[in-house]
Motif scaffolding. Sequence first.
Motif, PDB file in Angstrom:
ATOM      1  N   LEU A  30      63.626  60.406  19.569  1.00  0.00           N
ATOM      2  CA  LEU A  30      62.293  60.622  20.145  1.00  0.00           C
ATOM      3  C   LEU A  30      61.199  60.162  19.179  1.00  0.00           C
ATOM      4  N   ALA A  31      61.367  60.474  17.899  1.00  0.00           N
ATOM      5  CA  ALA A  31      60.378  60.054  16.895  1.00  0.00           C
ATOM      6  C   ALA A  31      60.315  58.530  16.789  1.00  0.00           C
ATOM      7  N   LYS A  77      61.105  56.411  19.205  1.00  0.00           N
ATOM      8  CA  LYS A  77      60.511  55.926  20.459  1.00  0.00           C
ATOM      9  C   LYS A  77      58.990  56.047  20.420  1.00  0.00           C
ATOM     10  N   ARG A  78      58.534  57.167  19.889  1.00  0.00           N
ATOM     11  CA  ARG A  78      57.085  57.412  19.816  1.00  0.00           C
ATOM     12  C   ARG A  78      56.441  56.802  18.572  1.00  0.00           C
ATOM     13  N   ARG A  79      57.280  56.253  17.691  1.00  0.00           N
ATOM     14  CA  ARG A  79      56.819  55.630  16.450  1.00  0.00           C
ATOM     15  C   ARG A  79      55.983  56.607  15.606  1.00  0.00           C
ATOM     16  N   THR A  80      56.503  57.812  15.472  1.00  0.00           N
ATOM     17  CA  THR A  80      55.787  58.828  14.704  1.00  0.00           C
ATOM     18  C   THR A  80      56.094  58.706  13.218  1.00  0.00           C
ATOM     19  N   SER A  81      55.229  59.296  12.405  1.00  0.00           N
ATOM     20  CA  SER A  81      55.399  59.250  10.950  1.00  0.00           C
ATOM     21  C   SER A  81      56.553  60.123  10.473  1.00  0.00           C
ATOM     22  N   ALA A 108      59.638  59.975  11.644  1.00  0.00           N
ATOM     23  CA  ALA A 108      60.924  59.293  11.841  1.00  0.00           C
ATOM     24  C   ALA A 108      61.681  59.032  10.529  1.00  0.00           C
ATOM     25  N   GLN A 143      54.509  67.453   9.978  1.00  0.00           N
ATOM     26  CA  GLN A 143      54.088  68.200  11.166  1.00  0.00           C
ATOM     27  C   GLN A 143      52.876  69.059  10.869  1.00  0.00           C
ATOM     28  N   LYS A 198      49.440  67.363  11.267  1.00  0.00           N
ATOM     29  CA  LYS A 198      48.938  67.092  12.621  1.00  0.00           C
ATOM     30  C   LYS A 198      48.022  68.149  13.069  1.00  0.00           C
TER      31      LYS A 198
END
Length: 138
Positions: free
Chosen positions: A73-74, A76-80, A82, A135, A138
């Motif tokens: 999921l990380a 796919k969402r290209r989150t920091s 990952a 997290q 954010k």
Amino acid sequence: MKIRGFAVAFGLFAADIVIKQLVVAFKPDWGNDLFRFTLYSNTGIVFSLPVPNWIYLPVAIAVFGLFVGALALALKRRTSSAPWLTFVVLGALSNLYDRFAYDATIDYLVFFGRSAINLADVMIVIGVVLFLHSQKKK
């Protein structure tokens, strides 16, 4: 996403696998009461707490699956987060492999004659800490 984090995670994963193979093959034993580099087959869980594989493995595989899902999921969402989840997933994969291959986790860094860890354990801890920190931002 920082590619550097992924590169470090895969580099540490490869180093852990190589070190484990060398430790199993050559069974080194050097150091002192404070720190020792040696083969320690950990049949328990964290802090060598005794838990049989028939209990440990299903739980560990389920938790591993949750982290793989979170990583997917990380990514796919290209989150920091990952790269940090990659640390956790690869560290856990290395230790899970040990359980299937050796019926124990291969540890090789022993502190104070009782706390045995490996690079995969360090990866998991670093990954969780940095994931939680990412997290919190954010």
